[in-house]
Design a protein around this motif. Structure first.
Motif, PDB file in Angstrom:
ATOM      1  N   PRO A   1     -47.223 -46.115  38.341  1.00 35.65           N
ATOM      2  CA  PRO A   1     -46.987 -46.789  39.629  1.00 35.65           C
ATOM      3  C   PRO A   1     -45.920 -47.883  39.510  1.00 35.65           C
ATOM      4  CG  PRO A   1     -49.337 -46.693  39.126  1.00 35.65           C
ATOM      5  CD  PRO A   1     -48.610 -46.230  37.906  1.00 35.65           C
ATOM      6  N   ALA A   2     -45.164 -48.078  40.579  1.00 44.26           N
ATOM      7  CA  ALA A   2     -44.078 -49.063  40.579  1.00 44.26           C
ATOM      8  C   ALA A   2     -44.601 -50.479  40.339  1.00 44.26           C
ATOM      9  CB  ALA A   2     -43.310 -48.992  41.888  1.00 44.26           C
ATOM     10  N   GLY A   3     -45.812 -50.756  40.799  1.00 39.76           N
ATOM     11  CA  GLY A   3     -46.379 -52.100  40.612  1.00 39.76           C
ATOM     12  C   GLY A   3     -46.561 -52.463  39.158  1.00 39.76           C
ATOM     13  N   VAL A   4     -46.881 -51.489  38.340  1.00 37.47           N
ATOM     14  CA  VAL A   4     -47.055 -51.728  36.904  1.00 37.47           C
ATOM     15  C   VAL A   4     -45.710 -52.066  36.266  1.00 37.47           C
ATOM     16  CG1 VAL A   4     -47.719 -50.656  34.722  1.00 37.47           C
ATOM     17  CG2 VAL A   4     -49.078 -50.263  36.763  1.00 37.47           C
ATOM     18  N   LEU A   5     -44.661 -51.380  36.695  1.00 45.41           N
ATOM     19  CA  LEU A   5     -43.334 -51.597  36.105  1.00 45.41           C
ATOM     20  C   LEU A   5     -42.719 -52.922  36.500  1.00 45.41           C
ATOM     21  CD1 LEU A   5     -41.894 -48.010  36.577  1.00 45.41           C
ATOM     22  CD2 LEU A   5     -42.905 -49.002  34.523  1.00 45.41           C
ATOM     23  N   GLU A   6     -43.214 -53.534  37.575  1.00 47.17           N
ATOM     24  CA  GLU A   6     -42.655 -54.807  38.038  1.00 47.17           C
ATOM     25  C   GLU A   6     -43.312 -56.019  37.394  1.00 47.17           C
ATOM     26  OE1 GLU A   6     -42.979 -54.598  42.255  1.00 47.17           O
ATOM     27  OE2 GLU A   6     -41.486 -53.004  42.422  1.00 47.17           O
ATOM     28  N   ARG A   7     -44.319 -55.827  36.595  1.00 49.71           N
ATOM     29  CA  ARG A   7     -44.980 -56.952  35.924  1.00 49.71           C
ATOM     30  C   ARG A   7     -44.043 -57.572  34.888  1.00 49.71           C
ATOM     31  NH1 ARG A   7     -50.807 -54.102  34.812  1.00 49.71           N
ATOM     32  NH2 ARG A   7     -51.414 -53.960  36.998  1.00 49.71           N
ATOM     33  N   PRO A   8     -44.038 -58.894  34.762  1.00 49.08           N
ATOM     34  CA  PRO A   8     -43.129 -59.559  33.820  1.00 49.08           C
ATOM     35  C   PRO A   8     -43.347 -59.131  32.362  1.00 49.08           C
ATOM     36  CG  PRO A   8     -44.070 -61.153  35.333  1.00 49.08           C
ATOM     37  CD  PRO A   8     -44.760 -59.851  35.583  1.00 49.08           C
ATOM     38  N   LEU A   9     -44.587 -58.945  31.962  1.00 52.77           N
ATOM     39  CA  LEU A   9     -44.860 -58.531  30.586  1.00 52.77           C
ATOM     40  C   LEU A   9     -44.272 -57.157  30.299  1.00 52.77           C
ATOM     41  CD1 LEU A   9     -46.253 -58.988  27.862  1.00 52.77           C
ATOM     42  CD2 LEU A   9     -48.295 -57.933  28.849  1.00 52.77           C
ATOM     43  N   VAL A  10     -44.428 -56.243  31.222  1.00 55.26           N
ATOM     44  CA  VAL A  10     -43.895 -54.889  31.040  1.00 55.26           C
ATOM     45  C   VAL A  10     -42.365 -54.932  30.982  1.00 55.26           C
ATOM     46  CG1 VAL A  10     -43.716 -52.604  32.086  1.00 55.26           C
ATOM     47  CG2 VAL A  10     -45.901 -53.809  32.095  1.00 55.26           C
ATOM     48  N   GLN A  11     -41.739 -55.747  31.812  1.00 57.78           N
ATOM     49  CA  GLN A  11     -40.281 -55.855  31.802  1.00 57.78           C
ATOM     50  C   GLN A  11     -39.775 -56.459  30.499  1.00 57.78           C
ATOM     51  OE1 GLN A  11     -39.201 -57.917  35.394  1.00 57.78           O
ATOM     52  NE2 GLN A  11     -39.433 -56.075  36.643  1.00 57.78           N
ATOM     53  N   ARG A  12     -40.480 -57.477  29.974  1.00 59.58           N
ATOM     54  CA  ARG A  12     -40.079 -58.064  28.689  1.00 59.58           C
ATOM     55  C   ARG A  12     -40.225 -57.057  27.554  1.00 59.58           C
ATOM     56  NH1 ARG A  12     -43.325 -63.464  28.445  1.00 59.58           N
ATOM     57  NH2 ARG A  12     -44.517 -62.110  29.739  1.00 59.58           N
ATOM     58  N   LEU A  13     -41.330 -56.334  27.549  1.00 48.63           N
ATOM     59  CA  LEU A  13     -41.537 -55.321  26.512  1.00 48.63           C
ATOM     60  C   LEU A  13     -40.493 -54.214  26.609  1.00 48.63           C
ATOM     61  CD1 LEU A  13     -45.416 -54.990  26.418  1.00 48.63           C
ATOM     62  CD2 LEU A  13     -43.930 -56.020  24.707  1.00 48.63           C
ATOM     63  N   ALA A  14     -40.155 -53.810  27.816  1.00 56.26           N
ATOM     64  CA  ALA A  14     -39.142 -52.767  27.997  1.00 56.26           C
ATOM     65  C   ALA A  14     -37.773 -53.242  27.522  1.00 56.26           C
ATOM     66  CB  ALA A  14     -39.085 -52.344  29.459  1.00 56.26           C
ATOM     67  N   ALA A  15     -37.503 -54.520  27.639  1.00 60.36           N
ATOM     68  CA  ALA A  15     -36.216 -55.054  27.180  1.00 60.36           C
ATOM     69  C   ALA A  15     -36.173 -55.178  25.658  1.00 60.36           C
ATOM     70  CB  ALA A  15     -35.964 -56.413  27.824  1.00 60.36           C
ATOM     71  N   LEU A  16     -37.309 -55.474  25.037  1.00 58.55           N
ATOM     72  CA  LEU A  16     -37.337 -55.699  23.589  1.00 58.55           C
ATOM     73  C   LEU A  16     -37.589 -54.433  22.778  1.00 58.55           C
ATOM     74  CD1 LEU A  16     -39.332 -59.046  23.449  1.00 58.55           C
ATOM     75  CD2 LEU A  16     -36.875 -58.709  23.184  1.00 58.55           C
ATOM     76  N   LEU A  17     -38.174 -53.430  23.364  1.00 56.65           N
ATOM     77  CA  LEU A  17     -38.529 -52.214  22.630  1.00 56.65           C
ATOM     78  C   LEU A  17     -37.321 -51.497  22.026  1.00 56.65           C
ATOM     79  CD1 LEU A  17     -40.971 -50.568  21.778  1.00 56.65           C
ATOM     80  CD2 LEU A  17     -40.685 -49.226  23.858  1.00 56.65           C
ATOM     81  N   PRO A  18     -36.214 -51.308  22.756  1.00 51.30           N
ATOM     82  CA  PRO A  18     -35.062 -50.642  22.121  1.00 51.30           C
ATOM     83  C   PRO A  18     -34.503 -51.405  20.930  1.00 51.30           C
ATOM     84  CG  PRO A  18     -34.807 -50.645  24.499  1.00 51.30           C
ATOM     85  CD  PRO A  18     -35.982 -51.522  24.184  1.00 51.30           C
TER      86      PRO A  18
END
Length: 101
Positions: free
Chosen positions: A25-42
């Motif tokens: 769901p889009a709501g999960v992807l908009e969470r700040p923690l998920v966005q930080r993890l998505a930026a740091l994972l690569p």
């Protein structure tokens, strides 16, 4: 025949992983923690791949010319050199160390 089974399973796994990403769901992807993890994972994955390719030789841990090239590249990054200079420095240092030893 075993290699084709592995290729098929990998293809199915990649497809399912992509499908799973589309179902989040889009709501999960908009969470700040998920966005930080998505930026740091690569960055973390690239660092792990670099370390594995630099310090591993099959099943053994090695310290050879590749490590010297990586250290030279890290130094060039610290000195804020352009990307091509960083890559060129790593290549030249690795080649020189291999030629000397």
């Amino acid at each position: 025949m075993t290699i084709w089974i592995a290729i098929g399973l990998t293809a199915v796994g990649c497809y399912l992983a992509k499908l799973l990403g589309l179902l989040v769901p889009a709501g999960v992807l908009e969470r700040p923690l998920v966005q930080r993890l998505a930026a740091l994972l690569p960055v973390a994955l690239l660092a792990a791949l670099t370390a594995q390719q630099t310090f591993a030789d099959g099943q053994q841990l090695v310290l050879d010319a590749r490590a010297a090239g990586l250290a030279a590249a890290a130094l060039a990054l610290v000195l804020r050199a352009p990307f091509l200079v960083v890559v060129g420095t790593a290549v030249v240092v690795t080649a020189v160390v291999r030629a000397l030893f």
